[in-house]
Design a protein around this motif. Structure first.
Motif, PDB file in Angstrom:
ATOM      1  N   LYS A 248      49.944  50.007  41.413  1.00  0.00           N
ATOM      2  CA  LYS A 248      50.107  50.135  40.297  1.00  0.00           C
ATOM      3  C   LYS A 248      48.773  48.523  39.482  1.00  0.00           C
ATOM      4  O   LYS A 248      48.326  48.908  39.238  1.00  0.00           O
ATOM      5  N   ARG A 249      48.979  48.013  40.522  1.00  0.00           N
ATOM      6  CA  ARG A 249      47.415  47.351  41.040  1.00  0.00           C
ATOM      7  C   ARG A 249      46.429  48.069  40.822  1.00  0.00           C
ATOM      8  O   ARG A 249      45.645  47.490  39.941  1.00  0.00           O
ATOM      9  N   ALA A 250      46.124  49.092  41.470  1.00  0.00           N
ATOM     10  CA  ALA A 250      45.451  50.283  41.362  1.00  0.00           C
ATOM     11  C   ALA A 250      45.307  50.789  40.430  1.00  0.00           C
ATOM     12  O   ALA A 250      43.605  50.348  40.179  1.00  0.00           O
ATOM     13  N   MET A 251      45.869  50.846  39.592  1.00  0.00           N
ATOM     14  CA  MET A 251      45.855  51.566  38.052  1.00  0.00           C
ATOM     15  C   MET A 251      45.876  50.481  37.161  1.00  0.00           C
ATOM     16  O   MET A 251      45.160  51.670  36.165  1.00  0.00           O
TER      17      MET A 251
ATOM     18  N   LEU B 282      42.237  58.213  40.426  1.00  0.00           N
ATOM     19  CA  LEU B 282      42.888  56.976  41.566  1.00  0.00           C
ATOM     20  C   LEU B 282      41.756  57.564  42.461  1.00  0.00           C
ATOM     21  O   LEU B 282      42.739  57.997  43.079  1.00  0.00           O
ATOM     22  N   GLY B 283      40.602  56.925  43.233  1.00  0.00           N
ATOM     23  CA  GLY B 283      40.343  57.190  43.982  1.00  0.00           C
ATOM     24  C   GLY B 283      40.787  55.963  44.989  1.00  0.00           C
ATOM     25  O   GLY B 283      41.562  55.379  45.324  1.00  0.00           O
ATOM     26  N   PRO B 284      39.649  56.208  46.187  1.00  0.00           N
ATOM     27  CA  PRO B 284      40.365  55.380  47.621  1.00  0.00           C
ATOM     28  C   PRO B 284      39.211  53.543  47.462  1.00  0.00           C
ATOM     29  O   PRO B 284      39.892  53.210  47.419  1.00  0.00           O
ATOM     30  N   LEU B 285      38.563  54.250  46.730  1.00  0.00           N
ATOM     31  CA  LEU B 285      37.991  52.529  45.895  1.00  0.00           C
ATOM     32  C   LEU B 285      38.950  51.725  44.907  1.00  0.00           C
ATOM     33  O   LEU B 285      38.643  50.457  44.964  1.00  0.00           O
ATOM     34  N   ARG B 286      39.163  52.612  44.112  1.00  0.00           N
ATOM     35  CA  ARG B 286      40.863  52.321  43.421  1.00  0.00           C
ATOM     36  C   ARG B 286      41.602  51.819  44.209  1.00  0.00           C
ATOM     37  O   ARG B 286      41.874  50.445  43.511  1.00  0.00           O
ATOM     38  N   ILE B 287      42.150  52.149  45.326  1.00  0.00           N
ATOM     39  CA  ILE B 287      43.028  51.944  45.936  1.00  0.00           C
ATOM     40  C   ILE B 287      42.809  50.727  46.740  1.00  0.00           C
ATOM     41  O   ILE B 287      43.662  49.439  47.175  1.00  0.00           O
TER      42      ILE B 287
ATOM     43  N   ARG C 116      33.529  42.999  45.375  1.00  0.00           N
ATOM     44  CA  ARG C 116      32.395  43.931  45.490  1.00  0.00           C
ATOM     45  C   ARG C 116      33.101  45.041  45.011  1.00  0.00           C
ATOM     46  O   ARG C 116      32.125  46.252  44.221  1.00  0.00           O
ATOM     47  N   ALA C 117      34.431  46.052  45.468  1.00  0.00           N
ATOM     48  CA  ALA C 117      34.546  47.001  45.684  1.00  0.00           C
ATOM     49  C   ALA C 117      35.278  46.891  43.761  1.00  0.00           C
ATOM     50  O   ALA C 117      34.656  48.048  43.106  1.00  0.00           O
TER      51      ALA C 117
ATOM     52  N   ALA D 178      32.684  49.672  38.468  1.00  0.00           N
ATOM     53  CA  ALA D 178      31.963  49.309  37.245  1.00  0.00           C
ATOM     54  C   ALA D 178      31.698  49.982  37.345  1.00  0.00           C
ATOM     55  O   ALA D 178      30.847  50.532  36.417  1.00  0.00           O
ATOM     56  N   ALA D 179      30.946  50.464  38.133  1.00  0.00           N
ATOM     57  CA  ALA D 179      29.431  51.061  38.523  1.00  0.00           C
ATOM     58  C   ALA D 179      29.749  52.514  38.445  1.00  0.00           C
ATOM     59  O   ALA D 179      28.507  52.862  38.613  1.00  0.00           O
ATOM     60  N   GLY D 180      31.099  52.585  38.562  1.00  0.00           N
ATOM     61  CA  GLY D 180      31.557  54.513  38.461  1.00  0.00           C
ATOM     62  C   GLY D 180      30.890  55.371  39.443  1.00  0.00           C
ATOM     63  O   GLY D 180      31.888  55.810  39.571  1.00  0.00           O
ATOM     64  N   ASN D 181      31.567  54.644  40.384  1.00  0.00           N
ATOM     65  CA  ASN D 181      31.812  54.616  42.224  1.00  0.00           C
ATOM     66  C   ASN D 181      33.525  54.624  42.226  1.00  0.00           C
ATOM     67  O   ASN D 181      34.625  53.969  41.245  1.00  0.00           O
ATOM     68  N   HIS D 182      33.546  55.478  43.511  1.00  0.00           N
ATOM     69  CA  HIS D 182      35.250  55.644  42.747  1.00  0.00           C
ATOM     70  C   HIS D 182      35.953  55.643  44.678  1.00  0.00           C
ATOM     71  O   HIS D 182      36.532  55.873  44.945  1.00  0.00           O
TER      72      HIS D 182
END
Length: 163
Positions: A105-108, A119-124, A153-154, A159-163
Motif C-alpha cells: 500500500k505504501r509503495a503504491m 509496481l517495480g522493485p524500486l517502488r517496493i 535515494r530510492a 522520480a527519475a523514471g527508474n523502477h
C-alpha cells in the motif's frame, strides 16, 4: 522479465515465498520481501541496498540482532546463532502477511503515482523504507542503516523514471 507486473509477481510469489519457507514462516512478511529484493541482484533496488551494505547475509544478521534485542526487552537472553535453524517446509505455501500488505500500500501511495502496473522493485523498496515501525525498521536501525537517506535515494531514482 518483460514487465514490472511480472517482476513484482516473481519477487513476491517466488523469491519472498522462498525466503518465508526457508525461515519456516506461515506468511510472507516485509523482512522476506526485503531479503528477496537483496537476493535479486540485477535490479536497481538490489544495487541500492548493496551500496548501503545490505546484502541478503547482512540483512539476515540484522534481523537476528533485532530478534535478540526484542527478546532482551522482554527479559529473555538468547543468542540466535546458537539456536537450531528453522526447517524449511517446501510443502508450505506462505500467504501474504499484514506487513507485506502494508508495504505494498505504501509503495503504491509513493510519488510519483504510476498506476497498478508500475509496481517495480524500486517502488517496493520505497514502501519498505516508508515503514517506521516494525521488525524491518528495527533491523535496519540495528544494522546502522540511515533508512531515511536510503528512502530518499530510492524515491529520487523513482522520480527519475527508474523502477
Amino acid at each position: 522479465m518483460a514487465s514490472d507486473a511480472k517482476d513484482v509477481r516473481a519477487l513476491l510469489v517466488r523469491e519472498a515465498r522462498t525466503m518465508a519457507r526457508r525461515d519456516g514462516s506461515r506468511s510472507i512478511e516485509a523482512e522476506h520481501v526485503l531479503l528477496a529484493l537483496a537476493a535479486t541482484r540485477t535490479t536497481s533496488a538490489a544495487r541500492m541496498l548493496a551500496e548501503a551494505g545490505l546484502t541478503e547475509e547482512t540483512i539476515r544478521a540484522a534481523l537476528d540482532r533485532e530478534l535478540e534485542q526484542s527478546l532482551a526487552v522482554a527479559g529473555i537472553a538468547v543468542r540466535i546463532g546458537l539456536l537450531p535453524e528453522a526447517t524449511p517446509d517446501e510443502s508450505r505455501n506462505p500467504h501474504i502477511g499484514d506487513s507485506t500488505r502494508l508495504l505494498l500500500k505504501r509503495a503504491m501511495d509513493a510519488p510519483p503515482k504510476l498506476g497498478a502496473g508500475r509496481l517495480g522493485p524500486l517502488r517496493i523498496l520505497v514502501g519498505i523504507l516508508d515503514t517506521e515501525r516494525g521488525r524491518v525498521a528495527r533491523a535496519l536501525r540495528a544494522a546502522g542503516v540511515d533508512r531515511a537517506a536510503l528512502r530518499a535515494r530510492a524515491a529520487e531514482a523513482l522520480a527519475a523514471g527508474n523502477h
